[in-house]
Motif scaffolding. Structure first.
Motif, PDB file in Angstrom:
ATOM      1  N   VAL A  65      -2.952   0.141  -3.897  1.00  0.00           N
ATOM      2  CA  VAL A  65      -2.357  -1.133  -3.509  1.00  0.00           C
ATOM      3  C   VAL A  65      -1.733  -1.747  -4.758  1.00  0.00           C
ATOM      4  O   VAL A  65      -2.375  -1.834  -5.809  1.00  0.00           O
ATOM      5  N   SER A 122      -3.790   7.174  -3.070  1.00  0.00           N
ATOM      6  CA  SER A 122      -3.240   5.925  -2.540  1.00  0.00           C
ATOM      7  C   SER A 122      -3.573   4.780  -3.482  1.00  0.00           C
ATOM      8  O   SER A 122      -4.508   4.868  -4.286  1.00  0.00           O
ATOM      9  N   LEU A 140      -4.184  -2.765   3.740  1.00  0.00           N
ATOM     10  CA  LEU A 140      -5.227  -1.751   3.924  1.00  0.00           C
ATOM     11  C   LEU A 140      -5.611  -1.623   5.394  1.00  0.00           C
ATOM     12  O   LEU A 140      -5.842  -0.519   5.897  1.00  0.00           O
ATOM     13  N   PRO A 154      -3.780  -7.801  -0.021  1.00  0.00           N
ATOM     14  CA  PRO A 154      -4.312  -6.435  -0.096  1.00  0.00           C
ATOM     15  C   PRO A 154      -5.066  -6.052   1.167  1.00  0.00           C
ATOM     16  O   PRO A 154      -4.980  -4.903   1.630  1.00  0.00           O
ATOM     17  N   ALA A 164      -2.935   0.366   6.996  1.00  0.00           N
ATOM     18  CA  ALA A 164      -2.988   1.774   6.577  1.00  0.00           C
ATOM     19  C   ALA A 164      -4.044   2.555   7.343  1.00  0.00           C
ATOM     20  O   ALA A 164      -3.867   3.752   7.637  1.00  0.00           O
ATOM     21  N   TYR A 211       0.872  -1.178   0.000  1.00  0.00           N
ATOM     22  CA  TYR A 211       0.000   0.000   0.000  1.00  0.00           C
ATOM     23  C   TYR A 211       0.905   1.223   0.000  1.00  0.00           C
ATOM     24  O   TYR A 211       1.786   1.355   0.854  1.00  0.00           O
TER      25      TYR A 211
END
Length: 433
Positions: free
Chosen positions: A259, A257, A243, A239, A246, A171
């Motif tokens: 991924v 942003s 996330l 992923p 993040a 990310y």
């Protein structure tokens, strides 16, 4: 179709990941079609001397809204215009390239690009080889200056067209342009405590967020220091987990942003060899051998030791000063220890990324014997006359051999996150703690 690009940044500014996301978003907003899956971030051979920073190529699969020659020309022109607008071409080392592959069902091209992708990660590829592929398969492309970016652009398309390699995810959050794209780069704000919290909540499914090797001062590895648009980056197994991490990070406002699907943290650059004669400069290797000269620390704080392969050839191995406490492991090695070393080969030296200690030799110290009567240490009775106890007058002929405890154990050791290469596989990914 597949779009690949590389070499748009400089040592100080810009980032090809950022440009790839801008282009992917712009293509969708302008009605050219839709991006399929994740933008790919593929790290190439980290030892290539003409790289700018991380030697990453970017690409994505794209579903075009039309399939006419006119539409293709318009799409290529749009992407090329964005690259020309944003690429740091004033930098001597920046040589952008982009490719556009429409023949996704060509099995011969698919296989050729798969081999090209693997070679670009482990070997040295010249521009001529890329240009030959482009000419042979009539691949539309953009080449600026010497066009070295065409190598990475083709390589990332090879990765896109040939899934199945070890994949990880990253990310990336980007700053607002006015904070990095002006005459002065403004300092980043990313709260370290929030990074520590994100790391503790998601590790080991994420890694290399914070370097704890200096326990009193944890260092946020995921926040760059150069004048590029990246605010921070989080690496992980999926992923979903990057996330999740993040969401826990407290920082300045995020402009954009994304991924990425990557080959980071996979050791894809390493080549297993049986002896030193198989090794070539600017490649990365795995080699097993026996320590013949233990570590010496030079003036720069780098620790150097020598191993011998199974055929008797010698190899100098180095743990450089930035690897910090990893050097303590290297200093604890002794002659006849068996090890497997991992790293890049340059100037006849293997620069270590990690090491596995396979076996440890026994080390002994020799001391004066103790008196069996009073348990005090005997002293020399004179040259060639053995030892005697001053109090009890007892005698002994030889010094006694005492085992010396080793400061390391059999197992794997790695450089700290702040010194780790993008492609190097952390031990946590190898299920080694």
């Amino acid at each position: 179709m597949f779009i690949g690009m590389d070499d748009t940044d400089s040592n100080e500014r810009m980032c090809t990941t950022y440009l790839a996301v801008l282009i992917a978003d712009a293509l969708e907003k302008e009605g050219f079609g839709t991006v399929s899956g994740y933008v790919h971030l593929i790290r190439l051979n980290p030892s290539v001397p003409y790289k700018t920073r991380g030697n990453a190529a970017l690409g994505f699969e794209f579903n075009p809204a039309a399939d006419s020659a006119e539409f293709r020309t318009k799409l290529i022109s749009f992407v090329s215009g964005k690259i020309i607008e944003y690429a740091e071409t004033e930098c001597e080392k920046t040589n952008p390239g982009a490719v556009f592959i429409f023949e996704e069902n060509d099995s011969e091209l698919k296989n050729r690009l798969n081999l090209f992708f693997k070679k670009a990660v482990t070997d040295l590829v010249e521009i001529d080889e890329a240009q030959q592929l482009l000419s042979q398969y009539f691949i539309p492309h953009l080449s600026l200056k010497n066009g070295r970016g065409l190598i990475g652009a083709l390589a990332v398309c090879g990765a896109l067209m040939n899934p199945g390699w070890d994949e990880t995810y990253e990310y990336l959050a980007y700053r607002f342009p006015e904070k990095w794209n002006g005459t002065a780069v403004l300092p980043r704000f990313v709260d370290t405590n929030s990074l520590i919290a994100a790391d503790k909540a998601t590790y080991p499914k994420t890694w290399d967020t914070v370097d704890y090797s200096e326990k009193k001062n944890p260092f946020p590895v995921c926040v760059p220091g150069s004048g590029d648009p990246v605010l921070f980056g989080l690496r992980g197994e999926s992923p979903e987990v990057v996330l999740e991490a993040a969401e826990r990070v407290v920082s300045e406002p995020v402009y954009l942003s994304a991924v990425f699907k990557t080959n980071q943290g996979t050791d894809a650059h390493l080549i297993s060899v049986g002896n030193v004669t198989e090794m070539q400069p600017l490649h990365s290797y795995i080699l097993t051998g026996t320590v013949v000269h233990s570590s010496k620390t030079n003036e720069g704080g780098h620790d150097i030791f020598v191993i011998q392969d199974q055929t008797g050839n010698l190899l100098e191995c180095a743990a450089f000063e930035p690897t910090g406490s990893f050097r303590k492991v290297i200093r604890a090695l002794a002659s006849n220890d068996s090890v497997t070393v991992y790293g890049s080969f340059k100037n006849n030296t293997l620069n270590l990324e990690k090491i596995e200690v396979l076996s440890l030799t026994s080390i002994f110290a020799f001391e004066n014997p103790t008196c069996p009567a009073c348990q005090k240490r005997m002293e020399s009775a004179g040259k060639g006359q053995g030892f005697r106890c001053r109090n009890c007058k007892t005698k002994s002929g030889d010094k006694i051999k005492i085992p010396v405890p080793r400061k390391i154990k059999v197992g794997f050791y790695e450089v700290p996150p702040s010194a780790r290469r993008h492609l190097s596989k952390p031990l946590i990914r190898m299920k080694i703690h």
